[in-house]
Design a protein around this motif. Sequence first.
Motif, PDB file in Angstrom:
ATOM      1  N   GLU A  12      16.165 -27.561  19.388  1.00  0.00           N
ATOM      2  CA  GLU A  12      14.864 -28.011  18.888  1.00  0.00           C
ATOM      3  C   GLU A  12      13.755 -27.029  19.259  1.00  0.00           C
ATOM      4  N   PHE A  13      13.893 -26.372  20.404  1.00  0.00           N
ATOM      5  CA  PHE A  13      12.914 -25.351  20.802  1.00  0.00           C
ATOM      6  C   PHE A  13      12.891 -24.212  19.790  1.00  0.00           C
ATOM      7  N   GLN A  14      14.067 -23.890  19.263  1.00  0.00           N
ATOM      8  CA  GLN A  14      14.146 -22.804  18.289  1.00  0.00           C
ATOM      9  C   GLN A  14      13.786 -23.267  16.879  1.00  0.00           C
ATOM     10  N   ASP A  15      14.235 -24.487  16.499  1.00  0.00           N
ATOM     11  CA  ASP A  15      14.030 -24.961  15.126  1.00  0.00           C
ATOM     12  C   ASP A  15      12.682 -25.652  14.909  1.00  0.00           C
ATOM     13  N   LYS A  16      12.155 -26.296  15.981  1.00  0.00           N
ATOM     14  CA  LYS A  16      10.855 -26.997  15.909  1.00  0.00           C
ATOM     15  C   LYS A  16      10.821 -28.017  14.762  1.00  0.00           C
ATOM     16  N   GLN A  17      11.895 -28.799  14.623  1.00  0.00           N
ATOM     17  CA  GLN A  17      11.961 -29.784  13.542  1.00  0.00           C
ATOM     18  C   GLN A  17      11.202 -31.061  13.893  1.00  0.00           C
ATOM     19  N   PHE A  18      11.381 -31.547  15.138  1.00  0.00           N
ATOM     20  CA  PHE A  18      10.735 -32.793  15.539  1.00  0.00           C
ATOM     21  C   PHE A  18       9.777 -32.612  16.715  1.00  0.00           C
ATOM     22  N   LEU A  19      10.154 -31.774  17.668  1.00  0.00           N
ATOM     23  CA  LEU A  19       9.422 -31.707  18.935  1.00  0.00           C
ATOM     24  C   LEU A  19       8.526 -30.480  19.036  1.00  0.00           C
ATOM     25  N   GLU A  20       7.439 -30.658  19.759  1.00  0.00           N
ATOM     26  CA  GLU A  20       6.638 -29.519  20.162  1.00  0.00           C
ATOM     27  C   GLU A  20       7.403 -28.776  21.262  1.00  0.00           C
TER      28      GLU A  20
END
Length: 743
Positions: free
Chosen positions: A381-389
């Motif tokens: 998610e850190f790389q894709d930034k789909q849901f989270l800051e």
Amino acid sequence: MASLPKKPQRDKKLTGEDVLPEVEKIMASVESRLPQTELKDFLEKKIGGLKKEKRELVGVFGRTGAGKSSLINAVIGGDDLLPSGDLTACTTVIIKVEANKQNKKHEAEIEFIKKEEFEEHVQGFKKILLNDAGDEEDNGDDREGADNDNTENNNDDDVESNAVEMLSAVYGEQWKEILDNNDFMDRKHFKEIPEFLNSGKMTLSFRTAEQLSAELVKYTRSKSKEGVAKGIKKWFWPLVKCVTIKVPNNDLLQNVTLVDLPGNGDCNKGRDNMWKGVVQDCSTVWIVTDMERPASEKEPWEILKSAIRYLGNGGQCKHIHFICNKSDHVRRKKGQSVVEAIRERNKRAKVKVMKKFGEQKMVKRHFSDECFKVFTVSAIEFQDKQFLEPADTEVPELQKILQKLNDNHSETLNYWYVSGAYGILSLIQGARCGGGATVKTEVSKVLTETMKCGHEQVQKSMQEATDALEECLKHGVENSKSSCDDVLKSFLNPKRKGKGRGFHKTLKCVIDNYGVHKTTAGKHLNLNEDLAAKLMDSIDEEFRKTFPTESNPGPFNGTISSFSLDTGKLIKNRKYKDVELQLEFLRTEEEKIKIELQETIRQRKKEMYSGLTTTIKETMQTCYEDAQKCEGKGRLENTRKIIRQHVDADKNTMFEKAKDEMMSKLENLKEEILKKLNDTMKESIERALNSDEQSLPDVKKELETVTKYYQVLKKNTHEGTSPVSADQPGPSSAQVYLMQRNS
């Protein structure tokens, strides 16, 4: 590519990084101008000792599939650096990741195990797989050990599958034929890696991380369908001891090395020794686990327990970070957003993991709650930034930890270089300008008397610590004697899960490797450690008190840190103005010798603690060699009988010998400390106050420049001791020492 954290904007005050190049240039110039005098050799030795090469190690543990590779990739900003995804992870190769300071390429240095070690392994596998019909008496459950608690999947299917996996990786499907022909060490099998046969190292160099990663797969990973589809025919991980990956343009890794570590040791001697050495040198460790069941999943806690003695009393670790990865994999309640579900579960997970840590009695003997912190991370998610800051993924928090470690380490090394340069220039200018003989004699007398008193205090404190440890060891010896029968029963007669075949081949691997074996499932069997456990248990508390991993108060109850010649008081006394520069040199020498002694103590205490197991192993060597001779039907029970007989015959002397060996090492350490403290300071006092060298170069301007830098860095280092949160690396030894001195 994932973004690296922005390097903190510094204010305009100078840092060691700013001034070091100029100070190095000054010292090189001064050294080239030194005339042939009595002081020259002494000064050249001091200048040569200014530069220190050392790195902070951060160990990363975790089971296959926990996401170690994706986590490391995200933290250091390299999406394609370490292979991840569907490839099966290899659990034996140590992978180090650090900055490439030489060029802009992505490089990897591959270090192989010794060919003799591999040949020995193959000979053992050959006997297990081709020549050994097994022990038919041990085909079922072993009821003799059915009432013990050592329930593990340690059966012979495990041994055979491990052997087949390693042989087929190196030789392909023809491994059995190659073993039959006895040509398994023929050069034709190693055409791609001639360095292995020559005991050398191989270097790979590529323009991109993706290219390097694709080539590294066959050296660091087990065979996979994906790899075979890409044309990989041989997998060389059984031959590899360590891979060091060097990444260009990376601020986080300038002085820090991330080490992707197998869970616990290895059956190969070279890899096992390297594993122990690396773990002992880690200042921080990350235990990576899946977010699904972080508190209840067995493997990460087993990894922590198996390594804890090498991290705590046998090492120098200060921080344990339990990282719950894949926090984005979450089930939502009706009407709940993904972000809300993630945050809610993250909070629950941290509470559960902290509670679990509090229940780890063995771990708590080595580490306090302040050393332990939980992170809930989503590398993807850190790389894709789909849901989270980014902040919600907590990857930036890990990056900050690395940056802090890097900056602290860099500033400490730079400070000690500039401090040492300041002292040396002070000595040169002071010796050149001379000074009153009467004043020098008086100061020398005062310093000698002060040193004598300090020396006696250090000696007294170390003796008190020695007496306390010896008393603990005496109890440990008695406990070891009374418990070794139970240790043998648990080890030699384990209850086994499932319908796997007998234990005799597993035990043979243990015997052939002198008490040690790592199963395919990752279980580390070590009879030597099991026998030494009561000895280590007996001293854990007192040993940690004597040799704390924390810098404050330091070893031997802070007696090394508190040793002082009180040069500061003499400098303030106008009566001794003529020898002020010489006293400044002595002050920097005092700082230096204390830090050097603390580093010596840190290394020796690792040797002392792990030496208990080493002595047991040495005593058991004859036992293992006798057991290796067992052959044919009934071998399992004969092997057990030999081990029991040896331990029974040696237990009255074996544990006593381990105690004596440790006490001998401690006595040697005490003598080394006292001698080095006395000899170094005595020589420095004599050189500082008995040298008038008019022919030495005038370094007044150089001294003014370096003095300015020294004062600024000293102030910065002292300010670095402001309170640090539990999840951040603490102040360095240099910072703690300066805080104590300035107070």
